[in-house]
Design an enzyme around this catalytic site. Structure first.
Site, PDB file in Angstrom:
ATOM      1  N   TYR A   1      71.230  -3.914 -16.471  1.00 11.62           N
ATOM      2  CA  TYR A   1      70.458  -3.674 -17.696  1.00 11.62           C
ATOM      3  C   TYR A   1      71.282  -3.985 -18.948  1.00 11.62           C
ATOM      4  CZ  TYR A   1      66.465  -1.747 -15.263  1.00 11.62           C
ATOM      5  OH  TYR A   1      65.354  -1.608 -14.467  1.00 11.62           O
TER       6      TYR A   1
ATOM      7  N   GLU B   1      64.151   3.892 -10.448  1.00 16.22           N
ATOM      8  CA  GLU B   1      64.786   3.072  -9.402  1.00 16.22           C
ATOM      9  C   GLU B   1      65.811   3.911  -8.606  1.00 16.22           C
ATOM     10  OE1 GLU B   1      65.952  -0.313 -11.859  1.00 16.22           O
ATOM     11  OE2 GLU B   1      63.836  -0.603 -12.304  1.00 16.22           O
TER      12      GLU B   1
ATOM     13  N   ARG C   1      61.014 -13.552  -2.283  1.00 22.24           N
ATOM     14  CA  ARG C   1      59.578 -13.321  -2.533  1.00 22.24           C
ATOM     15  C   ARG C   1      59.183 -12.016  -1.852  1.00 22.24           C
ATOM     16  NH1 ARG C   1      61.001 -16.995  -5.142  1.00 22.24           N
ATOM     17  NH2 ARG C   1      60.179 -19.116  -5.226  1.00 22.24           N
TER      18      ARG C   1
ATOM     19  N   TYR D   1      56.412  -9.752   0.390  1.00 21.88           N
ATOM     20  CA  TYR D   1      55.324  -9.852   1.375  1.00 21.88           C
ATOM     21  C   TYR D   1      54.894  -8.443   1.794  1.00 21.88           C
ATOM     22  CZ  TYR D   1      56.396 -14.724   1.202  1.00 21.88           C
ATOM     23  OH  TYR D   1      56.594 -15.993   0.710  1.00 21.88           O
TER      24      TYR D   1
ATOM     25  N   GLY E   1      41.155 -13.616   0.380  1.00 25.55           N
ATOM     26  CA  GLY E   1      42.232 -14.495   0.848  1.00 25.55           C
ATOM     27  C   GLY E   1      43.353 -13.704   1.507  1.00 25.55           C
TER      28      GLY E   1
ATOM     29  N   PHE F   1      49.551 -10.389  -6.293  1.00 24.64           N
ATOM     30  CA  PHE F   1      50.574 -11.116  -5.537  1.00 24.64           C
ATOM     31  C   PHE F   1      51.360 -12.055  -6.455  1.00 24.64           C
ATOM     32  CE2 PHE F   1      48.901 -10.921  -0.859  1.00 24.64           C
ATOM     33  CZ  PHE F   1      49.158  -9.561  -0.861  1.00 24.64           C
TER      34      PHE F   1
HETATM   35  C1  LIG Z   1      53.678  -7.298  -4.099  1.00 16.34           C
HETATM   36  C2  LIG Z   1      53.429  -8.661  -3.489  1.00 16.34           C
HETATM   37  C3  LIG Z   1      52.965  -8.765  -2.200  1.00 16.34           C
HETATM   38  C4  LIG Z   1      52.718 -10.023  -1.640  1.00 16.34           C
HETATM   39  N1  LIG Z   1      52.249 -10.101  -0.364  1.00 16.34           N
HETATM   40  C5  LIG Z   1      52.004 -11.316   0.193  1.00 16.34           C
HETATM   41  C6  LIG Z   1      51.529 -11.416   1.539  1.00 16.34           C
HETATM   42  O1  LIG Z   1      51.309 -10.420   2.222  1.00 16.34           O
HETATM   43  N2  LIG Z   1      51.333 -12.662   2.047  1.00 16.34           N
HETATM   44  C7  LIG Z   1      51.543 -13.801   1.299  1.00 16.34           C
HETATM   45  O2  LIG Z   1      51.354 -14.904   1.820  1.00 16.34           O
HETATM   46  N3  LIG Z   1      51.987 -13.721   0.022  1.00 16.34           N
HETATM   47  C8  LIG Z   1      52.241 -12.512  -0.536  1.00 16.34           C
HETATM   48  N4  LIG Z   1      52.714 -12.436  -1.814  1.00 16.34           N
HETATM   49  C9  LIG Z   1      53.004 -13.705  -2.557  1.00 16.34           C
HETATM   50  C10 LIG Z   1      54.423 -14.163  -2.218  1.00 16.34           C
HETATM   51  O3  LIG Z   1      55.366 -13.242  -2.700  1.00 16.34           O
HETATM   52  C11 LIG Z   1      54.765 -15.515  -2.859  1.00 16.34           C
HETATM   53  O4  LIG Z   1      54.461 -15.479  -4.206  1.00 16.34           O
HETATM   54  C12 LIG Z   1      54.038 -16.662  -2.182  1.00 16.34           C
HETATM   55  O5  LIG Z   1      54.393 -16.734  -0.807  1.00 16.34           O
HETATM   56  C13 LIG Z   1      54.402 -17.996  -2.863  1.00 16.34           C
HETATM   57  O6  LIG Z   1      55.792 -18.133  -2.835  1.00 16.34           O
HETATM   58  P1  LIG Z   1      56.451 -19.567  -2.685  1.00 16.34           P
HETATM   59  O7  LIG Z   1      57.916 -19.431  -2.788  1.00 16.34           O
HETATM   60  O8  LIG Z   1      55.922 -20.267  -1.495  1.00 16.34           O
HETATM   61  O9  LIG Z   1      55.883 -20.338  -3.947  1.00 16.34           O
HETATM   62  P2  LIG Z   1      56.682 -20.581  -5.291  1.00 16.34           P
HETATM   63  O10 LIG Z   1      57.734 -21.586  -5.083  1.00 16.34           O
HETATM   64  O11 LIG Z   1      57.034 -19.264  -5.864  1.00 16.34           O
HETATM   65  O12 LIG Z   1      55.526 -21.234  -6.163  1.00 16.34           O
HETATM   66  C14 LIG Z   1      54.441 -20.426  -6.597  1.00 16.34           C
HETATM   67  C15 LIG Z   1      53.520 -21.294  -7.430  1.00 16.34           C
HETATM   68  O13 LIG Z   1      54.226 -21.777  -8.578  1.00 16.34           O
HETATM   69  C16 LIG Z   1      54.002 -23.152  -8.709  1.00 16.34           C
HETATM   70  N5  LIG Z   1      55.140 -23.835  -9.343  1.00 16.34           N
HETATM   71  C17 LIG Z   1      56.366 -24.044  -8.814  1.00 16.34           C
HETATM   72  N6  LIG Z   1      57.101 -24.785  -9.659  1.00 16.34           N
HETATM   73  C18 LIG Z   1      56.304 -25.065 -10.718  1.00 16.34           C
HETATM   74  C19 LIG Z   1      56.480 -25.820 -11.889  1.00 16.34           C
HETATM   75  N7  LIG Z   1      57.610 -26.442 -12.135  1.00 16.34           N
HETATM   76  N8  LIG Z   1      55.447 -25.872 -12.755  1.00 16.34           N
HETATM   77  C20 LIG Z   1      54.274 -25.242 -12.505  1.00 16.34           C
HETATM   78  N9  LIG Z   1      54.052 -24.532 -11.398  1.00 16.34           N
HETATM   79  C21 LIG Z   1      55.058 -24.440 -10.520  1.00 16.34           C
HETATM   80  C22 LIG Z   1      53.816 -23.643  -7.279  1.00 16.34           C
HETATM   81  O14 LIG Z   1      53.116 -24.860  -7.228  1.00 16.34           O
HETATM   82  C23 LIG Z   1      53.031 -22.527  -6.654  1.00 16.34           C
HETATM   83  O15 LIG Z   1      51.659 -22.689  -6.875  1.00 16.34           O
HETATM   84  C24 LIG Z   1      52.949 -11.190  -2.395  1.00 16.34           C
HETATM   85  C25 LIG Z   1      53.440 -11.072  -3.710  1.00 16.34           C
HETATM   86  C26 LIG Z   1      53.682  -9.832  -4.250  1.00 16.34           C
HETATM   87  C27 LIG Z   1      54.213  -9.738  -5.650  1.00 16.34           C
HETATM   88  C1  HEM Z   2      64.134  -2.905 -19.900  1.00 11.57           C
HETATM   89  C2  HEM Z   2      64.468  -3.944 -19.149  1.00 11.57           C
HETATM   90  C3  HEM Z   2      63.496  -4.656 -18.226  1.00 11.57           C
HETATM   91  C4  HEM Z   2      62.146  -4.818 -18.330  1.00 11.57           C
HETATM   92  C5  HEM Z   2      61.217  -4.321 -19.423  1.00 11.57           C
HETATM   93  C6  HEM Z   2      61.710  -5.579 -17.180  1.00 11.57           C
HETATM   94  C7  HEM Z   2      60.398  -5.936 -16.939  1.00 11.57           C
HETATM   95  C8  HEM Z   2      59.962  -6.587 -15.804  1.00 11.57           C
HETATM   96  C9  HEM Z   2      58.591  -6.887 -15.490  1.00 11.57           C
HETATM   97  C10 HEM Z   2      57.389  -6.524 -16.350  1.00 11.57           C
HETATM   98  C11 HEM Z   2      58.556  -7.525 -14.302  1.00 11.57           C
HETATM   99  C12 HEM Z   2      57.323  -8.027 -13.537  1.00 11.57           C
HETATM  100  C13 HEM Z   2      56.869  -6.910 -12.628  1.00 11.57           C
HETATM  101  C14 HEM Z   2      55.683  -7.308 -11.778  1.00 11.57           C
HETATM  102  O1  HEM Z   2      55.901  -7.887 -10.742  1.00 11.57           O
HETATM  103  O2  HEM Z   2      54.563  -7.062 -12.160  1.00 11.57           O
HETATM  104  C15 HEM Z   2      59.929  -7.657 -13.851  1.00 11.57           C
HETATM  105  C16 HEM Z   2      60.308  -8.302 -12.693  1.00 11.57           C
HETATM  106  C17 HEM Z   2      61.615  -8.652 -12.437  1.00 11.57           C
HETATM  107  N1  HEM Z   2      62.731  -8.170 -13.069  1.00 11.57           N
HETATM  108 FE1  HEM Z   2      62.765  -6.971 -14.676  1.00 11.57          FE
HETATM  109  N2  HEM Z   2      62.799  -5.877 -16.402  1.00 11.57           N
HETATM  110  C18 HEM Z   2      63.903  -5.343 -17.006  1.00 11.57           C
HETATM  111  C19 HEM Z   2      65.197  -5.401 -16.527  1.00 11.57           C
HETATM  112  C20 HEM Z   2      65.607  -6.187 -15.482  1.00 11.57           C
HETATM  113  C21 HEM Z   2      66.964  -6.347 -15.045  1.00 11.57           C
HETATM  114  C22 HEM Z   2      68.165  -5.619 -15.632  1.00 11.57           C
HETATM  115  C23 HEM Z   2      66.957  -7.245 -14.013  1.00 11.57           C
HETATM  116  C24 HEM Z   2      68.155  -7.774 -13.236  1.00 11.57           C
HETATM  117  C25 HEM Z   2      68.938  -8.673 -13.753  1.00 11.57           C
HETATM  118  C26 HEM Z   2      65.591  -7.635 -13.791  1.00 11.57           C
HETATM  119  C27 HEM Z   2      65.152  -8.519 -12.826  1.00 11.57           C
HETATM  120  C28 HEM Z   2      63.831  -8.752 -12.503  1.00 11.57           C
HETATM  121  C29 HEM Z   2      63.415  -9.659 -11.465  1.00 11.57           C
HETATM  122  C30 HEM Z   2      64.317 -10.520 -10.601  1.00 11.57           C
HETATM  123  C31 HEM Z   2      62.014  -9.589 -11.414  1.00 11.57           C
HETATM  124  C32 HEM Z   2      61.089 -10.373 -10.498  1.00 11.57           C
HETATM  125  C33 HEM Z   2      60.882 -11.697 -11.151  1.00 11.57           C
HETATM  126  C34 HEM Z   2      60.087 -12.640 -10.354  1.00 11.57           C
HETATM  127  O3  HEM Z   2      60.009 -12.487  -9.136  1.00 11.57           O
HETATM  128  O4  HEM Z   2      59.555 -13.583 -10.970  1.00 11.57           O
HETATM  129  N3  HEM Z   2      64.797  -6.973 -14.679  1.00 11.57           N
HETATM  130  N4  HEM Z   2      60.755  -7.073 -14.764  1.00 11.57           N
END
Ligand SMILES: Cc1cc2nc3c(=O)[nH]c(=O)nc-3n(C[C@H](O)[C@H](O)[C@H](O)COP(=O)(O)OP(=O)(O)OC[C@H]3O[C@@H](n4cnc5c(N)ncnc54)[C@H](O)[C@@H]3O)c2cc1C
Ligand code: HEM
Length: 396
Positions: free
Chosen positions: A98, A140, A206, A208, A274, A388
């Site tokens: 943080y 956390e 990611r 799941y 889906g 997701f």
């Molecule tokens: C709480 C939670 C639970 C989940 N549970 C499931 C589950 O049970 N099963 C499941 O299948 N998934 C689940 N997901 C979704 C999963 O985490 C991933 O997001 C999903 O598998 C896609 O990941 P990926 O790495 O294959 O795609 P990513 O590489 O993350 O890409 C995601 C999207 O971003 C786009 N993208 C990438 N690069 C660019 C770019 N340069 N410009 C524009 N767009 C771009 C891609 O084309 C794609 O459409 C869950 C997500 C969350 C947050």
């Molecule tokens: C006050 C400080 C912070 C705020 C307000 C904040 C806020 C958020 C929010 C809103 C999300 C998206 C949650 C969702 O999935 O809906 C997120 C995800 C995330 N945060 Fe933070 N965060 C903070 C600090 C941090 C710190 C210290 C770290 C570690 C370096 C961190 C790492 C991440 C990562 C890795 C994700 C997931 C990103 C992704 O998968 O795209 N965050 N945070």
């Protein structure tokens, strides 16, 4: 609570910060990842970064938290804080990080707003940041303690005991702890983070949802392969589909997530679309295992029966409940007993009074179902959902 002096300053500067927050977070991430490239490679989702989604989620949450502090100082946006903290815990975020985020966020604020950031303004927003950060760190810490792990130490190796092809694009991976130790407890609806080593050396993470019940002998995730088209193919889902087979090991986090079934005897609606069916399957199996007696309505929408992952389990588990009905909506190829078209609660019998609703699927689906539930008098507090991806709905 924000001090009186800072409240006045934050209130006065909220419009200017709010208007610039998109620019600020963009610069923040650029600075953060220049100073710490390993964070983009191994912690943050670089697909979300490229698509700008995480930027919106962070900006939206800070703006919402600041607005909350000045408009409703006696309450706390706990739903939002919990959602972020669960995601952070599943990634192993630690207190020390943080300070790193703070350093680069405030450098970005100064760079974007320039001289408007007087010492007084900096101090007031500093207070906002640390109130939010400390609230997250505290949640956390509790989440790590509940899983009996040291802060941030959430990763374990799991062995893939089996792989099942569910549909053309979905595969289930059955998992057992590689060291033979007991699997950690979780609550139906929760997810794990999975970290994979990609060809370019990055270790992307990611989430799941666990698709079996806590009491099930099998722990499983069901992954849909994300096809790109105009954008790149999904990195982790395609990696799992292409490279992970029975006998391989996967790096998996402890389970987290705030979309969980309450310990209640209330009627339940499980509505998914889906691949959003995965947490619903876990909840359904849990309800069946625990002998839930109140009405359960299962609604699922998909492109076609062939695209509906875990379709047979969805039906089988519904059939195990004392008072449950499954309604499957398909855009095409509906079979006898199914419905054609998009999910529509108005096509179903009225829900039992006191129904708790759990939603998971694309945002337009969840928006439509939520509107129908509100119109039927289901209180907003009884409608729970999982996104997701970064939860852009919450902050908006
Ligand atoms: C709480 C939670 C639970 C989940 N549970 C499931 C589950 O049970 N099963 C499941 O299948 N998934 C689940 N997901 C979704 C999963 O985490 C991933 O997001 C999903 O598998 C896609 O990941 P990926 O790495 O294959 O795609 P990513 O590489 O993350 O890409 C995601 C999207 O971003 C786009 N993208 C990438 N690069 C660019 C770019 N340069 N410009 C524009 N767009 C771009 C891609 O084309 C794609 O459409 C869950 C997500 C969350 C947050
Ligand atoms: C006050 C400080 C912070 C705020 C307000 C904040 C806020 C958020 C929010 C809103 C999300 C998206 C949650 C969702 O999935 O809906 C997120 C995800 C995330 N945060 Fe933070 N965060 C903070 C600090 C941090 C710190 C210290 C770290 C570690 C370096 C961190 C790492 C991440 C990562 C890795 C994700 C997931 C990103 C992704 O998968 O795209 N965050 N945070």
């Amino acid at each position: 609570m924000l001090s009186e002096k800072s409240t006045a300053t934050v209130r006065a500067t909220l419009p200017a910060v709010g208007a610039a927050i998109g620019e600020i977070t963009e610069l923040f991430y650029a600075r953060l990842f220049t100073a710490h490239p390993e964070l983009l490679r191994d912690l943050f989702n670089r697909g979300n970064q490229a698509a700008g989604l995480q930027k919106q989620a962070l900006a939206g949450s800070i703006a919402m938290f600041a607005t909350h502090l000045v408009e409703r100082p006696d309450t706390r946006p706990d739903v939002m804080l919990n959602r972020i903290a669960h995601k952070h815990a599943s990634l192993g975020v630690t207190r020390e990080q943080y300070a790193v985020v703070h350093e680069h966020l405030f450098a970005a604020i100064v760079e974007v707003l320039g001289e408007a950031v007087t010492p007084e303004v900096a101090e007031a927003w500093d207070e906002v940041y640390w109130l939010m950060a400390n609230a997250l760190v505290a949640i956390e810490a509790r989440l790590y303690a509940e899983q009996q792990v040291a802060a941030g130490d959430v990763w374990r190796e799991w062995r893939v005991a089996g792989r099942i092809e569910e549909t053309a694009d979905c595969a289930t991976f059955q998992l057992v702890p590689a060291d033979g130790a007991p699997a950690p407890d979780f609550r139906a609806g929760q997810y794990v983070s999975v970290q994979v080593a990609l060809a370019d050396g990055a270790r992307q993470i990611r989430q799941y949802s666990l698709s079996t019940a806590p009491g099930s002998p099998v722990r499983a995730i069901t992954v849909k392969r994300v096809h790109g088209g105009a954008t790149p193919d999904g990195e982790v889902s395609n990696h799992l589909h292409a490279h992970v087979r029975a006998g391989d090991t996967l790096r998996v986090s402890a389970p987290y997530g705030d979309l969980v079934l309450g310990d209640s005897t209330a009627p339940v609606l499980l509505a998914s679309a889906g691949i959003g069916c995965t947490p619903m399957l876990s909840m359904l199996e849990h309800l069946a295992e625990t002998g839930h007696r109140a009405p359960v309505v299962v609604v699922h929408a998909d492109r076609s029966p062939a695209d509906h992952a875990l379709r047979a389990d969805h039906r089988r588990l519904t059939g195990k409940l004392a008072d449950a009905a499954a309604h499957f909506f398909y855009e095409q190829g509906a079979e006898e007993g199914d419905r054609t078209g998009l999910a529509d609660l108005d096509a179903l019998p009225p829900l039992a009074p006191g129904t708790r609703a759990y939603l998971c699927g694309p945002l337009p689906f969840m928006r439509a179902v939520r509107e129908q539930l509100l119109a039927r008098g289901v209180p907003a507090a009884d409608i729970h959902y999982e996104v997701f991806g970064p939860d852009l709905w919450l902050a908006s």
